[in-house]
Write an enzyme that holds these catalytic residues in place. Structure first.
Site, PDB file in Angstrom:
ATOM      1  CE  LYS A  13      -2.006  -1.141   4.096  1.00  0.00           C
ATOM      2  NZ  LYS A  13      -1.377  -2.556   4.313  1.00  0.00           N
ATOM      3  NE  ARG A  88      -4.581  -1.286   9.918  1.00  0.00           N
ATOM      4  CZ  ARG A  88      -3.556  -0.849   9.029  1.00  0.00           C
ATOM      5  NH1 ARG A  88      -3.388   0.239   8.626  1.00  0.00           N
ATOM      6  NH2 ARG A  88      -2.620  -1.905   8.953  1.00  0.00           N
ATOM      7  NE  ARG A 127       7.800  -2.819   6.478  1.00  0.00           N
ATOM      8  CZ  ARG A 127       6.327  -2.772   6.535  1.00  0.00           C
ATOM      9  NH1 ARG A 127       5.797  -2.021   5.495  1.00  0.00           N
ATOM     10  NH2 ARG A 127       5.969  -3.128   7.523  1.00  0.00           N
ATOM     11  NE  ARG A 160       6.067  -0.687  10.177  1.00  0.00           N
ATOM     12  CZ  ARG A 160       5.094  -0.597   9.333  1.00  0.00           C
ATOM     13  NH1 ARG A 160       4.688  -0.005   8.316  1.00  0.00           N
ATOM     14  NH2 ARG A 160       3.891  -1.321   9.684  1.00  0.00           N
ATOM     15  NE  ARG A 171       1.879  -5.160  10.971  1.00  0.00           N
ATOM     16  CZ  ARG A 171       2.977  -4.869  10.094  1.00  0.00           C
ATOM     17  NH1 ARG A 171       4.137  -5.444  10.434  1.00  0.00           N
ATOM     18  NH2 ARG A 171       3.034  -4.400   8.914  1.00  0.00           N
TER      19      ARG A 171
HETATM   20  P1  AP5 Z   1       5.112  -1.693   1.939  1.00  0.00           P
HETATM   21  O1  AP5 Z   1       4.569  -0.584   0.945  1.00  0.00           O
HETATM   22  O2  AP5 Z   1       5.614  -1.089   2.979  1.00  0.00           O
HETATM   23  O3  AP5 Z   1       3.638  -2.378   2.349  1.00  0.00           O
HETATM   24  P2  AP5 Z   1       2.224  -1.800   3.223  1.00  0.00           P
HETATM   25  O4  AP5 Z   1       1.059  -2.484   2.639  1.00  0.00           O
HETATM   26  O5  AP5 Z   1       2.349  -0.211   3.234  1.00  0.00           O
HETATM   27  O6  AP5 Z   1       2.563  -2.448   4.525  1.00  0.00           O
HETATM   28  P3  AP5 Z   1       2.516  -2.072   6.195  1.00  0.00           P
HETATM   29  O7  AP5 Z   1       3.076  -3.001   6.961  1.00  0.00           O
HETATM   30  O8  AP5 Z   1       2.884  -0.708   6.119  1.00  0.00           O
HETATM   31  O9  AP5 Z   1       1.095  -2.114   6.322  1.00  0.00           O
HETATM   32  P4  AP5 Z   1       0.409  -2.045   7.507  1.00  0.00           P
HETATM   33  O10 AP5 Z   1      -1.125  -2.077   7.139  1.00  0.00           O
HETATM   34  O11 AP5 Z   1       0.701  -3.341   8.531  1.00  0.00           O
HETATM   35  O12 AP5 Z   1       0.862  -0.982   8.348  1.00  0.00           O
HETATM   36  P5  AP5 Z   1       0.676   0.517   8.795  1.00  0.00           P
HETATM   37  O13 AP5 Z   1       1.617   1.327   8.760  1.00  0.00           O
HETATM   38  O14 AP5 Z   1      -0.674   1.081   8.073  1.00  0.00           O
HETATM   39  O15 AP5 Z   1       5.802  -2.936   1.540  1.00  0.00           O
HETATM   40  C1  AP5 Z   1       6.198  -3.812   2.232  1.00  0.00           C
HETATM   41  C2  AP5 Z   1       7.526  -4.380   1.939  1.00  0.00           C
HETATM   42  O16 AP5 Z   1       7.694  -5.070   0.788  1.00  0.00           O
HETATM   43  C3  AP5 Z   1       8.496  -3.132   1.595  1.00  0.00           C
HETATM   44  O17 AP5 Z   1       9.899  -3.677   2.001  1.00  0.00           O
HETATM   45  C4  AP5 Z   1       8.568  -2.845   0.163  1.00  0.00           C
HETATM   46  O18 AP5 Z   1       9.663  -2.229  -0.236  1.00  0.00           O
HETATM   47  C5  AP5 Z   1       8.304  -4.387  -0.330  1.00  0.00           C
HETATM   48  N1  AP5 Z   1       7.361  -4.231  -1.526  1.00  0.00           N
HETATM   49  C6  AP5 Z   1       6.250  -3.691  -1.752  1.00  0.00           C
HETATM   50  N2  AP5 Z   1       5.797  -4.086  -3.087  1.00  0.00           N
HETATM   51  C7  AP5 Z   1       6.336  -5.180  -3.475  1.00  0.00           C
HETATM   52  C8  AP5 Z   1       6.350  -6.097  -4.464  1.00  0.00           C
HETATM   53  N3  AP5 Z   1       5.316  -5.874  -5.306  1.00  0.00           N
HETATM   54  N4  AP5 Z   1       7.050  -7.084  -4.367  1.00  0.00           N
HETATM   55  C9  AP5 Z   1       8.376  -7.063  -3.678  1.00  0.00           C
HETATM   56  N5  AP5 Z   1       8.441  -6.259  -2.572  1.00  0.00           N
HETATM   57  C10 AP5 Z   1       7.412  -5.236  -2.486  1.00  0.00           C
HETATM   58  O19 AP5 Z   1      -0.062   0.469  10.229  1.00  0.00           O
HETATM   59  C11 AP5 Z   1       0.798   0.112  11.439  1.00  0.00           C
HETATM   60  C12 AP5 Z   1      -0.120  -0.198  12.534  1.00  0.00           C
HETATM   61  O20 AP5 Z   1      -0.802   1.378  12.771  1.00  0.00           O
HETATM   62  C13 AP5 Z   1      -1.153  -1.109  12.723  1.00  0.00           C
HETATM   63  O21 AP5 Z   1      -0.759  -2.446  12.818  1.00  0.00           O
HETATM   64  C14 AP5 Z   1      -2.199  -0.548  13.534  1.00  0.00           C
HETATM   65  O22 AP5 Z   1      -1.742  -0.847  14.841  1.00  0.00           O
HETATM   66  C15 AP5 Z   1      -2.003   0.913  13.450  1.00  0.00           C
HETATM   67  N6  AP5 Z   1      -2.877   1.486  12.416  1.00  0.00           N
HETATM   68  C16 AP5 Z   1      -2.433   2.042  11.342  1.00  0.00           C
HETATM   69  N7  AP5 Z   1      -3.705   2.606  10.728  1.00  0.00           N
HETATM   70  C17 AP5 Z   1      -4.759   2.120  11.596  1.00  0.00           C
HETATM   71  C18 AP5 Z   1      -6.168   2.389  11.519  1.00  0.00           C
HETATM   72  N8  AP5 Z   1      -6.688   2.963  10.447  1.00  0.00           N
HETATM   73  N9  AP5 Z   1      -6.780   2.103  12.565  1.00  0.00           N
HETATM   74  C19 AP5 Z   1      -6.402   1.424  13.573  1.00  0.00           C
HETATM   75  N10 AP5 Z   1      -4.968   1.423  13.759  1.00  0.00           N
HETATM   76  C20 AP5 Z   1      -4.276   1.636  12.623  1.00  0.00           C
HETATM   77 MG    MG Z   2       2.752   1.053   4.764  1.00  0.00          MG
END
Ligand code: AP5
Ligand code: MG
Length: 216
Positions: A13, A88, A127, A160, A171
């Site tokens: 994402k 979410r 990552r 992270r 997660r």
């Molecule tokens: P990346 O682009 O970083 O993936 P992502 O989908 O953004 O993954 P996240 O881990 O950031 O998502 P998340 O939803 O768990 O975390 P968030 O920060 O939103 O890609 C991942 C890796 O793969 C990278 O190394 C990239 O280079 C690589 N990659 C990408 N595409 C690729 C491909 N096609 N092929 C190969 N490699 C690839 O949330 C964190 C925490 O915050 C949550 O757990 C929760 O506790 C809290 N939180 C956030 N939002 C909310 C909400 N709305 N409500 C409640 N709690 C929330």
């Molecule tokens: Mg992300």
């Protein structure tokens, strides 16, 4: 364009939102990045969010919705935005509908990036992120990530804390229980598009460009 990036943790994402934000010249709003910046600066919000994030749970809806409501009211969102990691839960999605209604607008599209749990578990261990500018890398595809230095700002890259395998599994469970139902929610509204997230990041970008009618 008003977009939501949906998908499991590690589906890509953030990676895709950065590309689209540049291409469309609209802000990229990641609730995860907002929480991480607050954790880094040790704000009250950061202290609260950390308890949930470290275990792979979600931060309570009322907290997260308040943050997004304030952010979407800022002037730079008037011409469009990309929400990454929000909504979410179904209550968050319903709140978003109300917020946008109050602002006299609505979502154009929800892009669901599909990626299986096995691929995610393998992917997240490689990552690396920049604690200063939030850039995201993978050790397999980036020499700078292997060296541990941010290409944009020169800061030292980190892993992270929630990318430990046990937390990733939590997660994923949280995702399947609470976030996956949003696929049906947005499909019913007729604005859901699913793209493949298991190929290369460039392949996913090409598929998204195609559904949005953009050229390279
Ligand atoms: P990346 O682009 O970083 O993936 P992502 O989908 O953004 O993954 P996240 O881990 O950031 O998502 P998340 O939803 O768990 O975390 P968030 O920060 O939103 O890609 C991942 C890796 O793969 C990278 O190394 C990239 O280079 C690589 N990659 C990408 N595409 C690729 C491909 N096609 N092929 C190969 N490699 C690839 O949330 C964190 C925490 O915050 C949550 O757990 C929760 O506790 C809290 N939180 C956030 N939002 C909310 C909400 N709305 N409500 C409640 N709690 C929330
Ligand atoms: Mg992300």
């Amino acid at each position: 364009m008003r977009l939501v990036m949906l998908g499991a943790p590690g589906a890509g994402k953030g990676t895709q939102a950065v590309v689209l934000s540049k291409k469309l010249q609209i802000p990229h709003i990641s609730t995860g990045d907002i929480f991480r910046s607050n954790i880094k600066n040790e704000t009250p919000l950061g202290k609260l969010a950390k308890q949930y994030i470290d275990s792979g749970a979600l931060v309570p809806d009322e907290v997260t919705v308040g943050i997004v409501r304030d952010r979407l009211a800022e002037p730079d969102c008037a011409g469009g935005f990309i929400l990454d990691g929000f909504p979410r839960t179904i209550p968050q999605a319903e709140s978003l509908d109300r917020i946008l209604e109050e602002l006299g607008t609505k979502l154009d599209m929800v892009i669901d990036i599909y990626c299986s749990d096995d691929v995610i578990i393998r992917r997240l261990s490689g990552r690396r992120v920049c604690p200063e500018c939030t850039a995201v890398y993978h050790v397999r595809t980036s020499e700078m990530a292997r060296q541990g230095i941010c290409e944009n700002c020169g800061a030292k890259l980190i892993q992270r804390e929630d990318d430990r395998e046990e937390t990733v599994r939590n997660r994923l469970k949280t995702y399947h229980d609470q976030t996956e139902p949003l696929i049906g929610y947005y499909r019913e509204k007729g604005i859901l598009v699913r793209v493949q997230g298991e190929g290369s990041a460039a392949d996913t970008t090409a598929e998204i460009y195609q559904v949005l009618g953009l050229t390279e």
